[in-house]
Design a protein around this motif. Sequence first.
Motif, PDB file in Angstrom:
ATOM      1  N   UNK A  13      11.687   5.975  -3.439  1.00 15.54           N
ATOM      2  CA  UNK A  13      12.135   4.140  -3.192  1.00 15.54           C
ATOM      3  C   UNK A  13      12.506   3.187  -4.011  1.00 15.54           C
ATOM      4  N   UNK A  14      12.450   2.109  -4.184  1.00 11.90           N
ATOM      5  CA  UNK A  14      13.014   1.030  -4.903  1.00 11.90           C
ATOM      6  C   UNK A  14      11.505   0.632  -4.932  1.00 11.90           C
ATOM      7  N   UNK A  15      10.518  -0.124  -6.359  1.00  8.32           N
ATOM      8  CA  UNK A  15       9.861  -0.783  -5.827  1.00  8.32           C
ATOM      9  C   UNK A  15      10.243  -2.391  -6.415  1.00  8.32           C
ATOM     10  N   UNK A  16       9.638  -2.917  -5.860  1.00  9.13           N
ATOM     11  CA  UNK A  16      10.741  -4.813  -5.394  1.00  9.13           C
ATOM     12  C   UNK A  16      10.273  -5.456  -7.049  1.00  9.13           C
ATOM     13  N   UNK A  17       9.798  -4.762  -7.876  1.00  8.05           N
ATOM     14  CA  UNK A  17       9.671  -5.598  -9.559  1.00  8.05           C
ATOM     15  C   UNK A  17      10.464  -4.372 -10.188  1.00  8.05           C
ATOM     16  N   UNK A  18      10.381  -3.275 -10.172  1.00  5.28           N
ATOM     17  CA  UNK A  18      11.332  -2.930 -11.054  1.00  5.28           C
ATOM     18  C   UNK A  18      12.948  -2.354 -11.685  1.00  5.28           C
ATOM     19  N   UNK A  19      12.961  -1.872 -12.638  1.00  6.89           N
ATOM     20  CA  UNK A  19      13.838  -2.827 -13.179  1.00  6.89           C
ATOM     21  C   UNK A  19      14.318  -1.263 -14.268  1.00  6.89           C
ATOM     22  N   UNK A  20      14.187  -0.472 -14.224  1.00  2.00           N
ATOM     23  CA  UNK A  20      13.643   0.493 -15.077  1.00  2.00           C
ATOM     24  C   UNK A  20      14.740   1.792 -14.548  1.00  2.00           C
ATOM     25  N   UNK A  21      15.645   2.327 -15.052  1.00  2.99           N
ATOM     26  CA  UNK A  21      16.562   3.447 -14.622  1.00  2.99           C
ATOM     27  C   UNK A  21      16.210   3.796 -13.914  1.00  2.99           C
ATOM     28  N   UNK A 160      -1.627 -10.165 -11.982  1.00  3.07           N
ATOM     29  CA  UNK A 160      -0.917 -12.263 -11.074  1.00  3.07           C
ATOM     30  C   UNK A 160       0.140 -11.663 -10.239  1.00  3.07           C
ATOM     31  N   UNK A 161      -0.075 -10.654  -9.467  1.00  4.46           N
ATOM     32  CA  UNK A 161       0.236 -10.972  -7.752  1.00  4.46           C
ATOM     33  C   UNK A 161      -0.021 -12.223  -7.611  1.00  4.46           C
ATOM     34  N   UNK A 162       1.209 -13.417  -6.490  1.00  3.71           N
ATOM     35  CA  UNK A 162       0.069 -14.479  -5.748  1.00  3.71           C
ATOM     36  C   UNK A 162      -0.593 -14.785  -4.926  1.00  3.71           C
ATOM     37  N   UNK A 163      -1.662 -14.971  -4.852  1.00  5.79           N
ATOM     38  CA  UNK A 163      -2.947 -14.891  -4.029  1.00  5.79           C
ATOM     39  C   UNK A 163      -3.563 -15.730  -4.205  1.00  5.79           C
ATOM     40  N   UNK A 164      -4.636 -16.190  -3.072  1.00  2.00           N
ATOM     41  CA  UNK A 164      -5.106 -17.930  -3.050  1.00  2.00           C
ATOM     42  C   UNK A 164      -6.084 -18.365  -4.009  1.00  2.00           C
ATOM     43  N   UNK A 165      -6.693 -16.891  -4.236  1.00  2.00           N
ATOM     44  CA  UNK A 165      -7.505 -17.050  -6.071  1.00  2.00           C
ATOM     45  C   UNK A 165      -7.821 -16.258  -6.834  1.00  2.00           C
ATOM     46  N   UNK A 189       2.507  -9.369 -13.295  1.00  2.00           N
ATOM     47  CA  UNK A 189       3.860  -8.913 -12.567  1.00  2.00           C
ATOM     48  C   UNK A 189       4.618  -9.695 -13.124  1.00  2.00           C
ATOM     49  N   UNK A 190       6.219  -9.140 -13.445  1.00  4.60           N
ATOM     50  CA  UNK A 190       7.150 -10.018 -14.314  1.00  4.60           C
ATOM     51  C   UNK A 190       8.047  -9.505 -13.266  1.00  4.60           C
ATOM     52  N   UNK A 191       8.561 -10.462 -13.241  1.00  2.00           N
ATOM     53  CA  UNK A 191      10.149 -11.066 -12.226  1.00  2.00           C
ATOM     54  C   UNK A 191      11.069 -11.322 -12.974  1.00  2.00           C
ATOM     55  N   UNK A 192      11.927  -9.719 -13.016  1.00  2.00           N
ATOM     56  CA  UNK A 192      13.037  -9.378 -13.638  1.00  2.00           C
ATOM     57  C   UNK A 192      13.856 -10.314 -13.269  1.00  2.00           C
ATOM     58  N   UNK A 193      15.690 -10.208 -12.955  1.00  2.00           N
ATOM     59  CA  UNK A 193      16.614 -10.574 -12.268  1.00  2.00           C
ATOM     60  C   UNK A 193      16.985 -10.166 -11.214  1.00  2.00           C
ATOM     61  N   UNK A 194      17.562  -8.921 -12.226  1.00  2.00           N
ATOM     62  CA  UNK A 194      17.559  -7.812 -11.454  1.00  2.00           C
ATOM     63  C   UNK A 194      16.980  -6.694 -10.295  1.00  2.00           C
ATOM     64  N   UNK A 195      15.950  -7.448  -9.809  1.00  2.00           N
ATOM     65  CA  UNK A 195      15.160  -6.455  -8.507  1.00  2.00           C
ATOM     66  C   UNK A 195      14.827  -7.266  -7.736  1.00  2.00           C
ATOM     67  N   UNK A 196      14.720  -6.618  -6.803  1.00  2.00           N
ATOM     68  CA  UNK A 196      13.819  -7.517  -4.845  1.00  2.00           C
ATOM     69  C   UNK A 196      13.569  -9.029  -5.619  1.00  2.00           C
ATOM     70  N   UNK A 197      12.468  -8.567  -6.288  1.00  2.00           N
ATOM     71  CA  UNK A 197      11.950 -10.046  -6.527  1.00  2.00           C
ATOM     72  C   UNK A 197      12.192 -10.988  -7.270  1.00  2.00           C
ATOM     73  N   UNK A 198      13.349 -10.684  -8.347  1.00  2.00           N
ATOM     74  CA  UNK A 198      13.975 -11.977  -8.669  1.00  2.00           C
ATOM     75  C   UNK A 198      14.811 -12.256  -8.108  1.00  2.00           C
ATOM     76  N   UNK A 199      15.785 -11.793  -6.967  1.00  2.00           N
ATOM     77  CA  UNK A 199      16.520 -11.901  -6.298  1.00  2.00           C
ATOM     78  C   UNK A 199      16.010 -12.859  -5.021  1.00  2.00           C
TER      79      UNK A 199
END
Length: 376
Positions: A13-21, A160-165, A189-199
């Motif tokens: 399945x596609x990880x939400x942060x991954x933009x590899x082929x 770097x994943x969002x969290x309260x602390x 955690x890098x937010x690439x444009x063409x990923x679920x997290x990027x969108x």
Amino acid sequence: MAGIYLHIPFCKQACHYCDFHFSTSMGLKEQTVQAIARELALRQEYLQGQTVHTIYFGGGTPSLLSQQELQLLLQTIRQLFEVSEEVEITLEANPDDLSPAKLQELRAAGINRLSIGLQSFHEPHLRLMNRAHTAAESLQSVKHAQAAGFSNITVDLIYGIPAPDHTIWQQDLATLFGLGVQHVSCYALTIEPDTALGRWSKKGKFMPSEDDFTAQQFEILLAQMRQQGFAQYEISNFCQPGYESRHNSNYWRGVHYLGVGPSAHSFNGSSRQYTVAHNKKYVDALAQGVVPFELEELTLADQANDYLLTTLRTTWGCDLVKLRDKYKYDLAATHAAYLLSLQQKGLAQIKDEVLYLTDQGKLLADQVTLDLFVEA
């Protein structure tokens, strides 16, 4: 000395942060493996007879390959290339693939180094990233690998994943150190444009962490790694003594490597080759005896910039003498004021004509490197 990288472009399945082929359809998996074997034969001369010291299965998810598929590719390499008796053979694996039976298959195929993509031990973070495994499987996979006899294990973690602390990150590190692995790769955690997290980020459905939050987690990482006896030999990579990734270390040192499979890159010092990032086009071309790639000839300026980009990330630093003599770029002369500023700010140091980034400098490594690049 040379390396071979094999890109296995399949995932469950596609990880939400991954933009590899990669592809989540397994329909072409068998044909792709056969095509990779054919590409190895067609590119036998690329390394010009150099001995292969490292073989790396990346992806994608190479742990989806069967024992027979792995053996085919490794046997093909040994038939076509001079392979060191001490060759390091790394395979990237997802925790959910690493059953005791699968691990025995990997050992039988010849894998002697495992790279396990844990990413987190925190269940909500795994679900956010759409990882295929659970937090329990993160722990079990490493323990199963150790029980199967693997003594050279690296794991990946993401910070770097969002969290309260920083509590979750500190708990992840504590759990990691309890496992007794030899090597760790940690990535922000890098937010690439063409990923679920990027969108999602673009639509306001996901808020990435602030840069300061991520930087603080990097600093926690550095402190904890030192306390546990891990050496940071590259910005994202840490190891116990003697357990550096030989394959990646060679990449950072500019050692030549052959990359095979869809989207793989190759480097021979003077050029790079980029194989087509499309599974069917790749398979169809190899069926006709053609390797579908683009060629980029590297100018001396390109080579100097590559040297800066790779060495400034490492513990051995950028050799200013080599940069001047081999690549005709006198960094000390052209950027004297900037280098002085970096040192005064505690971002870098120069010792015996080698430029190193400090811990604070590593936080800004990308920008510092860009500032030092040879202008086209």
